[in-house]
Design an enzyme around this catalytic site. Structure first.
Site, PDB file in Angstrom:
ATOM      1  N   CYS A  28       0.838  -1.201   0.000  1.00 50.73           N
ATOM      2  CA  CYS A  28       0.000   0.000   0.000  1.00 50.73           C
ATOM      3  C   CYS A  28       0.874   1.252   0.000  1.00 50.73           C
ATOM      4  O   CYS A  28       1.393   1.658   1.050  1.00 50.73           O
ATOM      5  CB  CYS A  28      -0.931   0.000   1.218  1.00 50.73           C
ATOM      6  SG  CYS A  28      -2.019   1.444   1.298  1.00 50.73           S
ATOM      7  N   CYS A  47      -0.503   4.084   2.133  1.00 49.69           N
ATOM      8  CA  CYS A  47      -0.277   3.899   3.569  1.00 49.69           C
ATOM      9  C   CYS A  47       1.162   4.201   3.968  1.00 49.69           C
ATOM     10  O   CYS A  47       1.424   4.815   4.999  1.00 49.69           O
ATOM     11  CB  CYS A  47      -0.605   2.462   3.980  1.00 49.69           C
ATOM     12  SG  CYS A  47      -2.214   1.847   3.448  1.00 49.69           S
ATOM     13  N   ASP A  48       2.118   3.746   3.163  1.00 56.25           N
ATOM     14  CA  ASP A  48       3.515   3.729   3.595  1.00 56.25           C
ATOM     15  C   ASP A  48       4.464   4.590   2.772  1.00 56.25           C
ATOM     16  O   ASP A  48       5.640   4.699   3.113  1.00 56.25           O
ATOM     17  CB  ASP A  48       4.028   2.277   3.577  1.00 56.25           C
ATOM     18  CG  ASP A  48       3.229   1.376   4.494  1.00 56.25           C
ATOM     19  OD1 ASP A  48       2.791   1.867   5.553  1.00 56.25           O
ATOM     20  OD2 ASP A  48       3.042   0.189   4.176  1.00 56.25           O
TER      21      ASP A  48
END
Length: 311
Positions: A136, A139-140
């Site tokens: 992701c 997300c990261d």
């Protein structure tokens, strides 16, 4: 003794399922939440979350899920460990069977079973999840500012991940096993024209390299020549798709060609009255913790209104 019938049962304990539990619990519906195969969902393997509202310093995935679980428990939510192995949506109340043989009857069902990222299946990939391996970018990606990363995949998801990562990384390399991408032409052109992105075509990942603490590189194999090469990097993003956990409902609910449960445009209602779906099992677009939580709220409100109508 006649078996008790639940007002509502929620399958799944990710952000969608636990948010649904909080709302149905506050509505005094005394929900039963079934954990499933991965209690806490995908966030249990997410080391740090910085984009969930209310946590300005960030929060670890397992810690966030523990807080949501405690909050749901505060409102008289019951939890059942295990998996639902059978579901009969043709009868009322709905009938569920757990892997321990226990049978559960419920008037309303909220499906929040999520989706699993598809992985390459390498032992090193599993060993470095959360330590440089991710599925992701949204997300990261922030953690890779001014670092070099690889994206594995050739569809629109991989193109989107690569383009997003250019906002942070100094260099993004896309690895694809074929000569041409499977993505839409416009997405492919955007990637090919981006000066921060380089391509490794006709290559597959042989191994993800690391020092035991974090990712340090990647080993690639040319599918035409068999040549093995190694390159240094700081992160590897796997973008080969997601698999929604909806197999149990095939033939009972409307499911799209990609395996996602179809819901009405203005609600979380499925093709069966009294059955609602929320989170990644029905969301193929956003796939974020906060959007999953939002649809969990929607499913709870939809279930509450449905139960009021049948009483």
């Amino acid at each position: 003794m006649e078996q008790a019938i639940r007002d509502v049962v929620i399958m799944g304990t990710g952000p969608a399922g636990l948010t649904a539990a909080i709302y149905t619990g506050r509505a005094n519906l005394k929900p039963l939440v079934i954990d499933g195969s991965q209690p806490g969902g995908q966030l249990m393997i997410t080391s740090e979350i910085e984009n969930f509202p209310g946590f300005p310093e960030g929060i670890r995935g397992p810690e966030l899920m523990d807080k949501l679980r405690q909050q749901a428990g505060r409102f008289n939510t019951d939890f059942a460990f295990g998996n639902v192995t059978e579901a009969d949506l043709s009868r009322r109340p709905f009938q569920l069977r757990l892997d321990d043989g226990k049978e559960i009857l419920t008037n309303a069902l909220i499906i929040a079973t999520g989706a699993n990222a598809r992985w390459l299946g390498l032992p090193s990939e599993r060993a470095y999840r959360g330590k440089g391996v991710s599925a992701c970018a949204t997300c990261d990606g922030f953690f890779y500012r001014d670092l070099e990363v690889f994206v594995v995949g050739g569809g629109d998801t991989a193109m989107e991940e690569a383009l997003f990562l250019t906002k942070f990384a100094s260099k993004v390399t896309v690895v694809h096993r074929r000569e041409e991408f499977r993505s839409s032409k416009i997405m492919s052109l955007r990637v090919e024209k981006n000066p921060k992105i380089s391509l490794e075509l006709n290559k597959v990942v042989e191994e993800i390299l690391g020092d035991g603490q974090k990712v340090t590189g990647i080993r690639l194999k040319d599918v035409k020549t068999g040549e093995i090469t190694e390159q240094s990097c700081d992160g590897v993003f796997i973008a080969i798709g997601h698999a929604p956990n909806a197999e149990l409902f095939e033939g009972q609910l409307d499911i799209d060609e990609y395996g996602y449960i179809e819901t009405a445009k203005t609600s979380t209602a499925t093709s069966v009255d009294g059955v609602f779906a929320c989170g990644d099992v029905q969301d193929y677009t956003y796939r974020q913790a906060i959007t999953a939580a939002g649809t969990g709220c929607m499913a709870a409100l939809d279930a509450e209104r449905y139960l009021e109508c049948i009483r």
